[in-house]
Design an enzyme around this catalytic site. Structure first.
Site, PDB file in Angstrom:
ATOM      1  N   ASN A   7     -17.316  -4.961   7.215  1.00 45.93           N
ATOM      2  CA  ASN A   7     -17.050  -3.526   7.282  1.00 45.93           C
ATOM      3  C   ASN A   7     -16.776  -3.036   5.855  1.00 45.93           C
ATOM      4  OD1 ASN A   7     -15.494  -1.096   7.317  1.00 45.93           O
ATOM      5  ND2 ASN A   7     -15.200  -1.359   9.509  1.00 45.93           N
ATOM      6  N   ASP A   9     -16.184   0.139   4.822  1.00 46.27           N
ATOM      7  CA  ASP A   9     -15.549   1.467   4.741  1.00 46.27           C
ATOM      8  C   ASP A   9     -14.732   1.631   3.470  1.00 46.27           C
ATOM      9  OD1 ASP A   9     -16.534   1.933   7.265  1.00 46.27           O
ATOM     10  OD2 ASP A   9     -14.593   1.790   8.273  1.00 46.27           O
ATOM     11  N   HIS A  10     -14.006   0.567   3.097  1.00 49.50           N
ATOM     12  CA  HIS A  10     -13.037   0.749   2.012  1.00 49.50           C
ATOM     13  C   HIS A  10     -13.662   0.717   0.624  1.00 49.50           C
ATOM     14  CE1 HIS A  10     -10.023   1.405   4.869  1.00 49.50           C
ATOM     15  NE2 HIS A  10     -10.169   0.215   5.424  1.00 49.50           N
ATOM     16  N   ARG A  18     -11.974   9.629  -5.806  1.00 51.20           N
ATOM     17  CA  ARG A  18     -12.349  10.509  -6.924  1.00 51.20           C
ATOM     18  C   ARG A  18     -13.521  11.434  -6.572  1.00 51.20           C
ATOM     19  NH1 ARG A  18      -9.953   8.771 -11.914  1.00 51.20           N
ATOM     20  NH2 ARG A  18      -7.871   8.303 -11.165  1.00 51.20           N
ATOM     21  N   HIS A  43     -17.742   2.848   9.642  1.00 50.99           N
ATOM     22  CA  HIS A  43     -17.155   3.780  10.597  1.00 50.99           C
ATOM     23  C   HIS A  43     -17.354   5.186  10.047  1.00 50.99           C
ATOM     24  CE1 HIS A  43     -13.288   4.892  13.088  1.00 50.99           C
ATOM     25  NE2 HIS A  43     -14.307   5.713  13.319  1.00 50.99           N
ATOM     26  N   ARG A  49     -13.464  10.626   5.926  1.00 50.09           N
ATOM     27  CA  ARG A  49     -12.528  10.250   4.859  1.00 50.09           C
ATOM     28  C   ARG A  49     -13.083   9.152   3.958  1.00 50.09           C
ATOM     29  NH1 ARG A  49      -7.735   7.353   8.286  1.00 50.09           N
ATOM     30  NH2 ARG A  49      -7.847   9.321   9.412  1.00 50.09           N
ATOM     31  N   HIS A  50     -14.024   8.357   4.478  1.00 51.49           N
ATOM     32  CA  HIS A  50     -14.611   7.334   3.593  1.00 51.49           C
ATOM     33  C   HIS A  50     -16.146   7.360   3.677  1.00 51.49           C
ATOM     34  CE1 HIS A  50     -14.030   5.164   7.334  1.00 51.49           C
ATOM     35  NE2 HIS A  50     -12.773   4.809   7.091  1.00 51.49           N
ATOM     36  N   GLU A  70     -19.707   2.602  13.748  1.00 50.98           N
ATOM     37  CA  GLU A  70     -18.622   2.950  14.670  1.00 50.98           C
ATOM     38  C   GLU A  70     -18.500   4.460  14.716  1.00 50.98           C
ATOM     39  OE1 GLU A  70     -15.180   1.131  13.001  1.00 50.98           O
ATOM     40  OE2 GLU A  70     -15.977  -0.881  13.220  1.00 50.98           O
ATOM     41  N   THR A 100      -5.770   3.887  10.375  1.00 48.45           N
ATOM     42  CA  THR A 100      -6.937   3.122  10.793  1.00 48.45           C
ATOM     43  C   THR A 100      -6.958   3.136  12.316  1.00 48.45           C
ATOM     44  OG1 THR A 100      -8.038   0.962  10.645  1.00 48.45           O
ATOM     45  CG2 THR A 100      -5.644   0.944  10.709  1.00 48.45           C
ATOM     46  N   THR A 101      -8.035   2.619  12.913  1.00 45.57           N
ATOM     47  CA  THR A 101      -8.144   2.633  14.375  1.00 45.57           C
ATOM     48  C   THR A 101      -6.977   1.835  14.962  1.00 45.57           C
ATOM     49  OG1 THR A 101     -10.494   2.483  13.942  1.00 45.57           O
ATOM     50  CG2 THR A 101      -9.813   2.361  16.233  1.00 45.57           C
ATOM     51  N   GLY A 191      -7.919  -6.142  11.530  1.00 44.33           N
ATOM     52  CA  GLY A 191      -6.745  -6.806  10.963  1.00 44.33           C
ATOM     53  C   GLY A 191      -6.951  -8.274  10.655  1.00 44.33           C
ATOM     54  N   GLY A 212     -13.193  -6.061   7.505  1.00 39.76           N
ATOM     55  CA  GLY A 212     -13.373  -5.157   6.380  1.00 39.76           C
ATOM     56  C   GLY A 212     -12.300  -5.251   5.318  1.00 39.76           C
TER      57      GLY A 212
END
Ligand code: PXP
Length: 241
Positions: A7, A9-10, A18, A43, A49-50, A70, A100-101, A191, A212
């Protein structure tokens, strides 16, 4: 051996900090695949947001393994999923204020919508997964609405310690077996990290792990390529000889 879906996303979280164009999750996805990831997960949140729409659109063209997107069970997001046609869609609950979810899908209040939307996605050639807590009811609902997979939420397991973690693991084992008996395929995620992944990688009938945060976090220290390889090594080490 379960397949590892990374994942990313991050990676996008850092970019959005930025509002710039780097680091690009599209590049990150390619590095993950070259390092041996079996799939890429993103996701697309309602608040963007990401991950952005542009990311999914390009990933759909560039991902060579499998793209899992997702989305929340809302019309706008389902329409985007249908238009973009990733290989897999995982339906997740979403709350704007959450970091997070936080839990699995509460299937009871949205059963009618699931019965309408899951067949639509499948009709478009998309494999459908529901992100659920390891409990009988949402698993039964997932089977009844025709989902291909359940992704078992491992967050409670990851947050628990000692005897409580043992109990959460047992719940996941029971849920994985039950999902299989209900005709569903079994994924897991949330997690998971380099330490707690081992017993999860041994869950019965497990096909895919979605991981992720731990991988992207470790990539800051050792690089994304190595972070993915180390996670694959952990999953391999968990397999019986
Ligand atoms: N699976 C689902 C359905 C998720 O929503 C998330 C978090 O976006 C993950 C897996 C990955 O969780 P983590 O980033 O904690 O590894």
């Amino acid at each position: 051996m379960p397949r590892l879906h990374v994942n990313i996303d991050h990676v996008a979280t850092v970019r959005q900090a930025r509002h710039s164009d780097t680091p690009d999750p599209v590049f990150a996805a390619a590095i993950c695949e070259l390092a041996g990831a079996n799939g890429i997960t993103v996701h697309l949140r309602e608040d963007r947001r990401h991950i952005q729409d542009r990311d999914v659109r390009i990933l759909k063209e560039t991902v060579k393994t499998l793209l899992n997107v997702e989305v929340a069970l809302v019309d706008d997001m389902l329409a985007i999923a249908l238009e973009m046609r990733p290989d897999q869609v995982c339906i997740v609950p979403e709350r704007r204020e959450e970091l997070t979810t936080e839990g699995g899908l509460d299937t009871a209040p949205c059963l009618d919508k699931l019965h309408t939307e899951v067949p639509k996605l499948k009709g478009a050639g998309i494999e459908v997964s529901l992100f659920v807590d390891p409990m009988p009811k949402p698993i039964e609902d997932a089977a009844r609405c025709g989902a291909d997979y359940v992704e078992l939420h491992t967050g409670a397991y990851a947050n628990a310690r000692g005897k409580e973690r043992e109990a959460e693991l047992k719940r996941l084992q029971t849920a994985a077996t039950y999902a299989h008996e209900m005709g569903l395929r079994v994924n897991a995620g949330h997690g998971l990290d380099y330490e707690n992944v081992l017993p999860i990688a041994q869950l019965p009938y497990l096909e895919e792990l979605n991981i992720g945060y731990a991988i992207v976090g470790r990539a800051v220290y050792v690089g994304l390529d190595q972070a993915v390889r180390e996670m694959q090594d952990r999953i391999l080490a968990a397999q019986p000889d």
